[in-house]
Design a protein around this motif. Structure first.
Motif, PDB file in Angstrom:
ATOM      1  N   TYR A  70      -7.501  13.361  -6.886  1.00  0.00           N
ATOM      2  CA  TYR A  70      -8.739  12.738  -6.412  1.00  0.00           C
ATOM      3  C   TYR A  70      -8.553  12.166  -5.007  1.00  0.00           C
ATOM      4  CZ  TYR A  70     -12.489   9.283  -6.009  1.00  0.00           C
ATOM      5  OH  TYR A  70     -13.548   8.531  -5.566  1.00  0.00           O
ATOM      6  N   LEU A  71      -7.470  11.402  -4.817  1.00  0.00           N
ATOM      7  CA  LEU A  71      -7.245  10.777  -3.509  1.00  0.00           C
ATOM      8  C   LEU A  71      -6.886  11.802  -2.441  1.00  0.00           C
ATOM      9  CD1 LEU A  71      -5.350   7.430  -4.204  1.00  0.00           C
ATOM     10  CD2 LEU A  71      -7.703   7.766  -3.495  1.00  0.00           C
ATOM     11  N   GLU A  72      -6.259  12.894  -2.854  1.00  0.00           N
ATOM     12  CA  GLU A  72      -5.904  13.920  -1.885  1.00  0.00           C
ATOM     13  C   GLU A  72      -7.154  14.488  -1.227  1.00  0.00           C
ATOM     14  OE1 GLU A  72      -2.612  17.483  -1.646  1.00  0.00           O
ATOM     15  OE2 GLU A  72      -3.818  17.310  -3.459  1.00  0.00           O
ATOM     16  N   VAL A  73      -8.239  14.528  -1.984  1.00  0.00           N
ATOM     17  CA  VAL A  73      -9.508  14.988  -1.438  1.00  0.00           C
ATOM     18  C   VAL A  73     -10.147  13.883  -0.596  1.00  0.00           C
ATOM     19  CG1 VAL A  73     -11.841  15.770  -1.979  1.00  0.00           C
ATOM     20  CG2 VAL A  73      -9.893  16.602  -3.320  1.00  0.00           C
ATOM     21  N   LYS A  74     -10.177  12.668  -1.137  1.00  0.00           N
ATOM     22  CA  LYS A  74     -10.810  11.550  -0.449  1.00  0.00           C
ATOM     23  C   LYS A  74     -10.086  11.186   0.850  1.00  0.00           C
ATOM     24  CE  LYS A  74     -14.262  10.531  -3.169  1.00  0.00           C
ATOM     25  NZ  LYS A  74     -15.666  10.589  -2.682  1.00  0.00           N
ATOM     26  N   MET A  75      -8.765  11.313   0.837  1.00  0.00           N
ATOM     27  CA  MET A  75      -7.958  10.915   1.997  1.00  0.00           C
ATOM     28  C   MET A  75      -7.379  12.132   2.705  1.00  0.00           C
ATOM     29  SD  MET A  75      -5.959   7.615   0.426  1.00  0.00           S
ATOM     30  CE  MET A  75      -5.146   7.300   1.986  1.00  0.00           C
ATOM     31  N   GLN A  76      -8.045  13.236   2.579  1.00  0.00           N
ATOM     32  CA  GLN A  76      -7.525  14.484   3.123  1.00  0.00           C
ATOM     33  C   GLN A  76      -7.183  14.376   4.611  1.00  0.00           C
ATOM     34  OE1 GLN A  76     -10.276  17.746   2.861  1.00  0.00           O
ATOM     35  NE2 GLN A  76      -8.714  19.292   3.210  1.00  0.00           N
ATOM     36  N   LYS A  77      -8.068  13.739   5.362  1.00  0.00           N
ATOM     37  CA  LYS A  77      -7.861  13.613   6.804  1.00  0.00           C
ATOM     38  C   LYS A  77      -6.609  12.798   7.111  1.00  0.00           C
ATOM     39  CE  LYS A  77     -10.169  12.098  11.049  1.00  0.00           C
ATOM     40  NZ  LYS A  77     -11.389  11.470  11.621  1.00  0.00           N
ATOM     41  N   HIS A  78      -6.454  11.629   6.451  1.00  0.00           N
ATOM     42  CA  HIS A  78      -5.285  10.780   6.694  1.00  0.00           C
ATOM     43  C   HIS A  78      -3.996  11.495   6.305  1.00  0.00           C
ATOM     44  CE1 HIS A  78      -8.235   7.540   7.103  1.00  0.00           C
ATOM     45  NE2 HIS A  78      -7.270   6.823   7.631  1.00  0.00           N
ATOM     46  N   ILE A  79      -4.009  12.168   5.147  1.00  0.00           N
ATOM     47  CA  ILE A  79      -2.805  12.848   4.668  1.00  0.00           C
ATOM     48  C   ILE A  79      -2.416  13.980   5.611  1.00  0.00           C
ATOM     49  CG2 ILE A  79      -1.876  14.292   2.809  1.00  0.00           C
ATOM     50  CD1 ILE A  79      -3.561  12.628   0.862  1.00  0.00           C
ATOM     51  N   LYS A  80      -3.410  14.738   6.043  1.00  0.00           N
ATOM     52  CA  LYS A  80      -3.145  15.840   6.964  1.00  0.00           C
ATOM     53  C   LYS A  80      -2.546  15.332   8.267  1.00  0.00           C
ATOM     54  CE  LYS A  80      -5.457  19.626   9.407  1.00  0.00           C
ATOM     55  NZ  LYS A  80      -6.765  20.296   9.681  1.00  0.00           N
ATOM     56  N   MET A  81      -3.093  14.239   8.784  1.00  0.00           N
ATOM     57  CA  MET A  81      -2.613  13.707  10.065  1.00  0.00           C
ATOM     58  C   MET A  81      -1.208  13.148   9.951  1.00  0.00           C
ATOM     59  SD  MET A  81      -5.966  11.989  11.881  1.00  0.00           S
ATOM     60  CE  MET A  81      -6.215  10.801  10.567  1.00  0.00           C
ATOM     61  N   ILE A  82      -0.914  12.450   8.854  1.00  0.00           N
ATOM     62  CA  ILE A  82       0.414  11.842   8.758  1.00  0.00           C
ATOM     63  C   ILE A  82       1.478  12.902   8.493  1.00  0.00           C
ATOM     64  CG2 ILE A  82       0.619  11.295   6.274  1.00  0.00           C
ATOM     65  CD1 ILE A  82       1.460   8.436   7.281  1.00  0.00           C
TER      66      ILE A  82
ATOM     67  N   SER B 270      -3.842  -0.175   5.885  1.00  0.00           N
ATOM     68  CA  SER B 270      -3.593   0.112   4.477  1.00  0.00           C
ATOM     69  C   SER B 270      -3.792   1.588   4.163  1.00  0.00           C
ATOM     70  CB  SER B 270      -4.503  -0.749   3.597  1.00  0.00           C
ATOM     71  OG  SER B 270      -4.309  -0.458   2.229  1.00  0.00           O
ATOM     72  N   MET B 271      -4.825   2.207   4.747  1.00  0.00           N
ATOM     73  CA  MET B 271      -5.095   3.623   4.509  1.00  0.00           C
ATOM     74  C   MET B 271      -3.942   4.488   4.995  1.00  0.00           C
ATOM     75  SD  MET B 271      -8.101   4.191   3.058  1.00  0.00           S
ATOM     76  CE  MET B 271      -8.777   5.742   3.645  1.00  0.00           C
ATOM     77  N   THR B 272      -3.454   4.173   6.193  1.00  0.00           N
ATOM     78  CA  THR B 272      -2.323   4.911   6.743  1.00  0.00           C
ATOM     79  C   THR B 272      -1.087   4.733   5.869  1.00  0.00           C
ATOM     80  OG1 THR B 272      -3.187   4.586   8.982  1.00  0.00           O
ATOM     81  CG2 THR B 272      -0.879   5.221   8.791  1.00  0.00           C
ATOM     82  N   SER B 273      -0.888   3.513   5.361  1.00  0.00           N
ATOM     83  CA  SER B 273       0.277   3.217   4.529  1.00  0.00           C
ATOM     84  C   SER B 273       0.207   3.955   3.193  1.00  0.00           C
ATOM     85  CB  SER B 273       0.379   1.706   4.287  1.00  0.00           C
ATOM     86  OG  SER B 273       0.506   1.007   5.516  1.00  0.00           O
ATOM     87  N   ILE B 274      -0.978   3.987   2.590  1.00  0.00           N
ATOM     88  CA  ILE B 274      -1.144   4.712   1.329  1.00  0.00           C
ATOM     89  C   ILE B 274      -0.854   6.202   1.546  1.00  0.00           C
ATOM     90  CG2 ILE B 274      -2.829   5.489  -0.380  1.00  0.00           C
ATOM     91  CD1 ILE B 274      -4.170   2.748  -0.141  1.00  0.00           C
TER      92      ILE B 274
ATOM     93  N   SER C 255       0.830  -1.207   0.000  1.00  0.00           N
ATOM     94  CA  SER C 255       0.000   0.000   0.000  1.00  0.00           C
ATOM     95  C   SER C 255       0.864   1.256   0.000  1.00  0.00           C
ATOM     96  CB  SER C 255      -0.924   0.004   1.219  1.00  0.00           C
ATOM     97  OG  SER C 255      -1.828  -1.081   1.177  1.00  0.00           O
ATOM     98  N   PHE C 256       1.982   1.202   0.735  1.00  0.00           N
ATOM     99  CA  PHE C 256       2.899   2.344   0.779  1.00  0.00           C
ATOM    100  C   PHE C 256       3.406   2.669  -0.619  1.00  0.00           C
ATOM    101  CE2 PHE C 256       7.171   4.114   1.013  1.00  0.00           C
ATOM    102  CZ  PHE C 256       7.054   5.112   1.972  1.00  0.00           C
ATOM    103  N   PHE C 257       3.859   1.640  -1.355  1.00  0.00           N
ATOM    104  CA  PHE C 257       4.380   1.880  -2.703  1.00  0.00           C
ATOM    105  C   PHE C 257       3.256   2.231  -3.678  1.00  0.00           C
ATOM    106  CE2 PHE C 257       8.179  -0.340  -1.130  1.00  0.00           C
ATOM    107  CZ  PHE C 257       9.140   0.552  -1.591  1.00  0.00           C
ATOM    108  N   ALA C 258       2.048   1.741  -3.402  1.00  0.00           N
ATOM    109  CA  ALA C 258       0.902   2.157  -4.216  1.00  0.00           C
ATOM    110  C   ALA C 258       0.668   3.651  -4.044  1.00  0.00           C
ATOM    111  CB  ALA C 258      -0.345   1.373  -3.806  1.00  0.00           C
ATOM    112  N   GLY C 259       0.797   4.117  -2.809  1.00  0.00           N
ATOM    113  CA  GLY C 259       0.668   5.551  -2.545  1.00  0.00           C
ATOM    114  C   GLY C 259       1.746   6.353  -3.255  1.00  0.00           C
ATOM    115  N   LYS C 260       2.979   5.847  -3.244  1.00  0.00           N
ATOM    116  CA  LYS C 260       4.070   6.538  -3.934  1.00  0.00           C
ATOM    117  C   LYS C 260       3.819   6.590  -5.438  1.00  0.00           C
ATOM    118  CE  LYS C 260       8.223   6.660  -2.735  1.00  0.00           C
ATOM    119  NZ  LYS C 260       9.652   6.526  -2.387  1.00  0.00           N
ATOM    120  N   ALA C 261       3.313   5.490  -5.983  1.00  0.00           N
ATOM    121  CA  ALA C 261       3.031   5.447  -7.421  1.00  0.00           C
ATOM    122  C   ALA C 261       1.911   6.432  -7.775  1.00  0.00           C
ATOM    123  CB  ALA C 261       2.644   4.032  -7.837  1.00  0.00           C
TER     124      ALA C 261
END
Length: 206
Positions: free
Chosen positions: A137-149, A168-172, A121-127
């Motif tokens: 698109y994901l930056e909006v959908k995962m805004q909360k996770h991205i902001k927290m990490i 997986s969400m945290t890893s992405i 999942s981490f490398f999927a996020g990097k890709a």
């Protein structure tokens, strides 16, 4: 620099980190997450216990699964789940491991696959970070996770590894922000701790 000075500097750094995580709401986030999870997890365990008592004996079910399906198939399904947002609760697979001939061996395999699923999942996020349209698109959908990490980094990975929230969400999210891979691997090792702790409970229940 003498040893006492080093200890004082270390304590100052720990104090500053503590203040930072207090001010940015990390402790409140962990407390809130635990509070939100306690009731659903408790209800889930109660429902499982009632189903086990009134509907179907999980001992028989998981024993049947172990004799019907090749472990490779079950482990493949688990790895796919852990790599794709944790679609199936790991606790079900931990209960399955308990009914195999070598429970600790399969529990360790499950923990390793969960860890590797997080790495995937981490490398999927990097890709994805290199695909502007998908990233937007994901930056909006995962805004909360991205902001927290971005705020809490490794501590959020620790929380994701230990608590029953989608690792997986945290890893992405970590991959999306190009979090340092070596640190991710180190903090992610706590995933093993979670599996062994849960096994202590689940192995005794079923």
């Amino acid at each position: 620099m003498d040893s006492s000075s080093k200890i004082r500097i270390k304590k100052s750094r720990i104090r500053l980190l503590h203040q930072y995580y207090s001010y940015t709401g990390f402790y409140a986030f962990v407390k809130s997450s635990l509070g939100k999870l306690i009731i659903p997890i408790s209800l889930f365990m109660i429902v499982l216990w009632l189903v086990h008592i009134l509907v179907i004996d999980f001992n028989d079910l998981f024993t049947s699964i172990t004799t019907t399906y090749d472990p490779i198939i079950i482990l493949t399904i688990f790895f796919a789940s852990e790599s794709l947002l944790g679609l199936v609760p790991p606790e079900i697979f931990i209960a399955w491991a308990d009914k195999t001939e070598t429970p600790i061996f399969y529990l360790s395999i499950l923990a390793m696959l969960s860890y590797l699923g997080g790495v995937f999942s981490f490398f999927a996020g990097k890709a994805i970070s290199r695909m502007p349209s998908v990233y937007a698109y994901l930056e909006v959908k995962m805004q909360k996770h991205i902001k927290m990490i971005r705020k809490w980094g490794g501590f959020l990975i620790v929380v994701g590894a230990l608590l029953p929230i989608p690792f997986s969400m945290t890893s992405i999210a970590a991959g999306l922000i190009q979090y340092r891979f070596r640190n991710y691997l180190l903090f992610g090792l706590l995933r093993f701790v979670r599996f062994y702790l849960y096994a202590v409970v689940i192995f005794n229940v079923f």
